[in-house]
Design a protein around this motif. Structure first.
Motif, short mmCIF file in Angstrom:
data_model
loop_
_atom_site.label_atom_id
_atom_site.label_comp_id
_atom_site.label_asym_id
_atom_site.label_seq_id
_atom_site.Cartn_x
_atom_site.Cartn_y
_atom_site.Cartn_z
N ALA A 1 17.17 -12.83 -7.88
CA ALA A 1 16.18 -12.05 -7.13
C ALA A 1 14.86 -12.08 -7.88
O ALA A 1 14.82 -11.87 -9.10
N HIS A 2 13.78 -12.34 -7.16
CA HIS A 2 12.45 -12.50 -7.75
C HIS A 2 11.48 -11.54 -7.07
O HIS A 2 11.27 -11.63 -5.86
N SER A 3 10.93 -10.64 -7.82
CA SER A 3 9.97 -9.68 -7.27
C SER A 3 8.63 -10.37 -7.01
O SER A 3 8.13 -11.13 -7.85
N ILE A 4 8.03 -10.11 -5.84
CA ILE A 4 6.72 -10.66 -5.50
C ILE A 4 5.66 -9.84 -6.22
O ILE A 4 5.52 -8.64 -5.98
N SER B 1 0.82 -1.21 0.00
CA SER B 1 0.00 0.00 0.00
C SER B 1 0.85 1.25 0.00
O SER B 1 0.37 2.34 -0.33
N LEU B 2 2.12 1.11 0.40
CA LEU B 2 3.02 2.26 0.48
C LEU B 2 4.01 2.30 -0.68
O LEU B 2 4.91 3.13 -0.70
N GLY B 3 3.86 1.39 -1.63
CA GLY B 3 4.76 1.37 -2.77
C GLY B 3 6.04 0.59 -2.54
O GLY B 3 6.94 0.64 -3.38
N TRP B 4 6.14 -0.12 -1.41
CA TRP B 4 7.32 -0.95 -1.17
C TRP B 4 7.22 -2.23 -1.99
O TRP B 4 6.13 -2.68 -2.34
N VAL B 5 8.36 -2.82 -2.30
CA VAL B 5 8.39 -4.02 -3.14
C VAL B 5 9.07 -5.15 -2.37
O VAL B 5 10.16 -4.97 -1.81
N ASP B 6 8.41 -6.31 -2.32
CA ASP B 6 8.98 -7.50 -1.68
C ASP B 6 9.74 -8.33 -2.71
O ASP B 6 9.28 -8.50 -3.85
N TRP B 7 10.86 -8.88 -2.27
CA TRP B 7 11.70 -9.71 -3.14
C TRP B 7 12.04 -11.01 -2.44
O TRP B 7 12.31 -11.03 -1.25
N ILE C 1 17.91 -18.53 1.41
CA ILE C 1 16.68 -17.96 0.89
C ILE C 1 16.31 -16.79 1.80
O ILE C 1 16.21 -16.95 3.02
N CYS C 2 16.11 -15.64 1.20
CA CYS C 2 15.92 -14.42 1.96
C CYS C 2 14.72 -13.66 1.41
O CYS C 2 14.56 -13.54 0.20
N PHE C 3 13.86 -13.19 2.30
CA PHE C 3 12.71 -12.37 1.93
C PHE C 3 13.06 -10.93 2.27
O PHE C 3 13.28 -10.60 3.43
N LEU C 4 13.14 -10.09 1.26
CA LEU C 4 13.58 -8.70 1.41
C LEU C 4 12.44 -7.75 1.12
O LEU C 4 11.72 -7.90 0.12
N GLU C 5 12.26 -6.74 1.98
CA GLU C 5 11.27 -5.69 1.75
C GLU C 5 12.01 -4.40 1.45
O GLU C 5 12.60 -3.79 2.33
N ALA C 6 11.99 -3.99 0.19
CA ALA C 6 12.71 -2.80 -0.25
C ALA C 6 11.77 -1.61 -0.27
O ALA C 6 10.81 -1.57 -1.05
#
Length: 317
Positions: free
Chosen positions: A131-134, A58-64, A101-106
């Protein structure tokens, strides 16, 4: 293994994470003191936590989803360094101990690039990065394995007297929300009185702002615990390749299966990723050759057994 009352407490928290102990006691038929004692015991034995989490999309952040292959002997140190970063939510060692395996919130492109383009590639011990964008999360609700303990009568007691749902408000964060959100990220069940004292707000203001953030969809609460408490001893990540025309159908069906707490569409050659829990390897085999194999549009699957979790739902273990 959790007993029936423990499972009911977890189920209650998935519905109302901030339910007071007196409500938990009424629903489960135990005393307030026993409810509090059991909650503390669950926190110690299976890591039960309730955490306030922002909806970054909702804030424009992207999960990877980031996959790293490291040199032998290097994975532990790199995974521990990733777990200490504020922008990682899950960090796990997979397969033979050389894959992370890492879940990143950019939150910004600069934050993403600092890790993916400059930080990780600069390490000689990292031999491969993908890296794979959700793109879409098919499982925004609580894991089904934790939501099967309450009877219809108990659910009726839990929701009795609830106010009619208010219309959602436009999502927006205010500059002075940060201390509130930081406190809830550490403990989503902290009382309004304790929270008000910690951040120097009025208690009524704390209650009102939490309600506003929840109603806007910006804030939700996640119930986190070790799945081994439910007898699920094998944790696996699946990377699936599905026909694009069947991706949404496959993702929704996958998200409806009780073994799967997380499923999402991603970029990359594997366009569907899922995390799954199983009792043992036989359960995993039966699932692989049965329900997973029958997903619509299935082309291929890669299985990555998780051998160690260093960070879960944003907290270092």
């Amino acid at each position: 293994m959790l007993d029936a009352i423990d499972r009911q407490i977890v189920h209650i928290l998935t519905i109302e994470p901030r339910a007071p102990f007196r409500t938990i006691a009424e629903v489960t038929g135990i005393s307030d003191q026993t409810a509090a004692r059991r909650y503390r015991r669950l926190a110690e034995s299976v890591g039960l936590r309730v955490l306030g989490v922002l909806d970054g999309s909702s804030l424009g952040w992207v999960d990877w989803f980031v996959r790293l292959q490291t040199m032998p002997g290097a994975a532990d140190a790199i995974a521990e360094a990733l777990a200490r970063r504020a922008d990682t939510k899950w960090v796990q060692l997979a397969s033979g101990g050389t894959e992370i395996i890492c879940f990143l919130e950019a939150r910004t492109p600069e934050q993403r690039d600092a890790l993916l383009l400059r930080g990780l590639p600069g390490s000689r011990r990292v031999v491969q990065i993908s890296a794979h964008s959700i793109l879409h999360n098919f499982t925004p609700k609580a894991w089904q394995g934790a939501t099967q303990a309450l009877s219809e009568a108990q659910l009726a007691v839990l929701t009795r007297g609830d106010d009619p749902p208010k219309p959602p408000s436009a999502p927006s964060l205010q500059p002075d929300d940060e201390p509130l959100l930081s406190a809830l990220a550490r403990d989503g069940r902290i009382s309004s009185a304790a929270l008000a004292a910690e951040i120097h707000w009025h208690e009524a203001t704390v209650r009102r702002r939490i309600e506003e953030l929840r109603r806007s969809g910006l804030l939700h609460f996640e119930v986190d615990l070790d799945s081994r408490g439910f007898g699920m001893n094998v944790h696996t990540v699946f990377w699936l390749s599905v026909e694009p025309a069947r991706l949404d159908e496959a993702g929704r069906r996958l998200a409806g299966q009780p073994e799967v707490p997380f499923a999402a569409a991603t970029t990359g050659p594997a366009n569907l990723v899922a995390s799954a829990h199983f009792r043992d390897t036989q359960h995993l085999y039966d699932y692989l050759t049965g329900e997973l194999a029958s997903l619509p549009g299935m082309r291929s699957v890669e299985t990555a057994p998780i051998i160690r979790t260093l960070k879960r739902t944003g907290s270092v273990l």
